[in-house]
Each structure stands twice: as C-alpha cells, then as structure tokens.
Design a protein around this motif. Structure first.
Motif, PDB file in Angstrom:
ATOM      1  N   GLU A  82       0.810  -1.212   0.000  1.00 28.17           N
ATOM      2  CA  GLU A  82       0.000   0.000   0.000  1.00 28.17           C
ATOM      3  C   GLU A  82       0.847   1.268   0.000  1.00 28.17           C
ATOM      4  N   GLN A  83       1.888   1.264   0.816  1.00 26.65           N
ATOM      5  CA  GLN A  83       2.759   2.424   0.921  1.00 26.65           C
ATOM      6  C   GLN A  83       4.196   2.011   0.615  1.00 26.65           C
ATOM      7  N   TYR A  86       0.777   4.451  -2.634  1.00 23.55           N
ATOM      8  CA  TYR A  86      -0.354   5.375  -2.642  1.00 23.55           C
ATOM      9  C   TYR A  86       0.116   6.825  -2.548  1.00 23.55           C
ATOM     10  N   ASN A 103      -0.852  -2.318  -8.896  1.00 25.86           N
ATOM     11  CA  ASN A 103      -0.780  -2.627  -7.470  1.00 25.86           C
ATOM     12  C   ASN A 103      -2.174  -2.856  -6.880  1.00 25.86           C
ATOM     13  N   VAL A 105      -3.042  -4.443  -4.119  1.00 28.95           N
ATOM     14  CA  VAL A 105      -3.112  -4.261  -2.666  1.00 28.95           C
ATOM     15  C   VAL A 105      -3.400  -2.800  -2.341  1.00 28.95           C
ATOM     16  N   MET A 106      -2.675  -1.911  -2.981  1.00 25.08           N
ATOM     17  CA  MET A 106      -2.887  -0.488  -2.767  1.00 25.08           C
ATOM     18  C   MET A 106      -4.214  -0.027  -3.350  1.00 25.08           C
ATOM     19  N   ARG A 109      -7.659  -0.588  -1.595  1.00 20.41           N
ATOM     20  CA  ARG A 109      -7.959   0.304  -0.464  1.00 20.41           C
ATOM     21  C   ARG A 109      -8.092   1.763  -0.883  1.00 20.41           C
ATOM     22  N   TYR A 110      -7.257   2.207  -1.792  1.00 18.26           N
ATOM     23  CA  TYR A 110      -7.182   3.637  -2.096  1.00 18.26           C
ATOM     24  C   TYR A 110      -7.630   4.017  -3.503  1.00 18.26           C
ATOM     25  N   THR A 130      -4.426  -4.315 -12.311  1.00 16.77           N
ATOM     26  CA  THR A 130      -4.593  -4.725 -10.917  1.00 16.77           C
ATOM     27  C   THR A 130      -5.412  -5.996 -10.775  1.00 16.77           C
ATOM     28  N   ARG A 203      -8.498  -8.894  -2.594  1.00 17.15           N
ATOM     29  CA  ARG A 203      -8.192  -7.512  -2.985  1.00 17.15           C
ATOM     30  C   ARG A 203      -8.687  -7.216  -4.401  1.00 17.15           C
TER      31      ARG A 203
END
Length: 329
Positions: A82-83, A86, A103, A105-106, A109-110, A130, A203
């Motif tokens: 994620e980071q 993002y 990505n 995973v990122m 969520r975002y 993704t 995800r």
C-alpha cells in the motif's frame, strides 16, 4: 511528433516489462499513437545496482527526483504494498500526471480516492493490470456499464491457486506437492500466503466491486477462505462426480438489503458452470448483466508481459480518447 515523458516506479517484473515494451515498440507507438514515449526516470531501491543495457542515469532512489522532471506526463507504478505506492501516486496526480498501476493491494484500499483526486486535477487513472493480469476485465466492464447493470461477478482471480487445484485434479498430487511445483515454476512465491489464503483474490474482488456496484462491501463481512483446506481425497471424490474445485471470488448486490454480498473460497462447479473449464494459471471473470446476459473473459493472470501490456494499453487508451477518463468513480 510529440514526445511523452514517462516514469516507472519499481523495476521488478512489471517495471522491466514496461521498459522493454516501450523500447521494443517505439516505432509502433509512433505510427499508431502519434507520439514517442520516453522513459526519463526509474525509481528503484538501489540505484547503484548495474543493469545491463540501461543508462544508469535513469535510476533514482528518490521520488522527488521523479516529480522534478519538467513536463512529466505519465507515471507507471509497479511497487508492492500500500505504501509508499499510494503516497507516490497521490503526489503524481497533484503534479498533473496520469497514473497507471498494477498494485492491487494499494488500489483495493485507495483506488476510489485516487480516482476522485484525478478527476479534480484533470488527469486519468489506469488500473486494468490490478485485476486478472492480461484479461481486459476493467475496460470491458466500463464499456458494459454505459448501458448495462452488472448484477453478479464471479472470478478465478489467482492463477497460483488455480494451478494448484488443477494439478491436484489432473495429476493426483497432494496440496503440498502441487504448491511446491508451483513454486519451482515461478507461479508461487517462496511465501505463498497471499495466493493460497485467498487474500490476493479478495483484494482484486474489492476492486471489481467498486467498479461494478459503485462501492465495496464492508471488508470485515467478507468471508475469505483459502485452498489449503482442500485434500486430495476431496478432489478425487468431486472428480468422480464430474465436479471440479475452483477458488472463486464472488460478489453481488442483495436485492432485499441493497448491500454488496461478497465471499472468496473454494467452490464445486459442474460442467455447465462458466468457470469449469478454466485450468492451470489462467484467470477468468464472469459477469452477469441485465441486457447482455452472461459474459466470461479468460486469459493469462500474471507475468511480465501480460501485466505490462495492459498497462501500456491503459496509456494508449488515454492518448486515443483524452476526453474520456479511464477510471470512473
């Protein structure tokens, strides 16, 4: 002829694939897109590492170096986690760059936040890579949603799990042996948790839910079950009945509650099921719509070129249709 400046974040399998495609297809892009795409900076963890055939000045360990490039047009992101992925894409959008990511995973969520911000800054977000690798699920669904409603999404979204289940059925292998074979072939990581636990498929399903239904379900209410609970005996018993185990990501909007219901886990499917014939490392997504009916897309779910290819296709789409955003909120 216009020149487009591009940056790549991360130089693993995906990043290298993008770099290779840009250089191998340079003439093709000039002819079909009318632009010359130039990779001007590549963000890596270790810029001192020697990478044969590539100008070392392209590499940097600082994202600020990427943002400092004048007239940077597009950022391709292939970082894990994620980071800081993002944060990097958030800042790139503020600079006025289009962003394209692989990505999941990122983005699970975002993604919606990034799309909203991109709309504000007049840029576009590409995220085909993704979900399901080289299978054009996102673009297909975006086109469908102009007229249709997507009522139900089902998919085999993890090639590693699908390969293992296929080997258990066709070769009679126990789970641990099939997993080891997947690792030896490079289909599974040394730590295969995300694949075999269902977290990877979860995800990707959340990304599809956001697009198909305009929202995601409460993550805490989504049951996620992996394939490590499936035994050779269960596979053989199912086979004798003409059934197959598939690891299915499933989501629909409940007509009574209007809530999104989602789950990820092994399912037994018969020959009449659209996912029955999907073997090995292939991914597949089945969409049930109100007008078209049932549509199933099948293809390679991962790998350097399937993933990098759809990222380049995202950018080609941005160039060809600048008036239409690639990602809809």
């Amino acid at each position: 002829m216009a020149s487009v400046k591009a940056a790549i974040l991360g130089f693993g399998t995906v990043g290298q694939g993008i770099y290779n495609i840009v250089h191998e297809r340079r003439t093709h892009f000039k002819e079909t897109l009318g632009v010359e795409i130039e990779i001007v900076k590549i963000l890596v963890r270790d810029a001192s590492k020697v990478r044969e055939g590539i100008d070392s000045s392209l590499f940097t360990e600082s994202f600020d170096d990427v943002l400092a490039i004048p007239d940077l047009e597009v950022v391709f992101e292939g970082i894990v986690g994620e980071q800081p992925a993002y944060s990097y894409l958030d800042r790139a959008i503020e600079k006025g760059c289009h962003v394209i990511t692989a990505n999941k995973v990122m983005f699970a969520r975002y993604g919606q936040q990034l799309q909203q911000k991109a709309k504000k800054y007049g840029v576009q977000v590409g995220y085909e890579a993704t979900t399901a690798g080289g299978v054009p699920v996102i673009k297909t669904m975006q086109n469908l949603l102009r007229v249709n409603e997507v009522q139900h999404v089902q998919g085999i979204l993890n090639g590693t799990s699908n390969y293992i289940l296929t080997q258990m059925r066709t070769e009679g292998l126990p789970f641990d042996v099939a997993l080891k074979a997947a690792q030896q072939l490079g289909y599974a990581e040394a730590d295969p948790y995300n694949d075999i636990s269902g977290e990877d498929a979860f995800r990707k399903l959340m990304i599809l839910c956001a697009l198909a239904f305009g929202e995601q379900p409460d993550w805490s209410k989504v049951e996620v079950v992996g394939i490590d609970c499936i035994t050779s005996q269960q596979v053989e018993e199912a086979k004798a009945k003409g059934l197959r185990y598939r690891h299915v990501a499933d989501a629909y909007r409940d007509s009574a509650t209007n809530e999104i219901v989602a789950q990820v886990g092994p399912q037994l499917v018969g020959a009449d099921h659209p996912l029955y014939a999907i073997d090995d490392v292939n991914n597949a997504v089945t969409l049930n719509t109100n007008y078209i009916g049932t549509l199933t897309m099948v293809g390679a779910g991962a790998g350097m070129y399937p993933t990098a290819s759809v990222m380049m296709e995202d950018y080609a789409d941005m160039l060809a249709k600048p008036e239409r955003t690639v990602a809809q909120v």
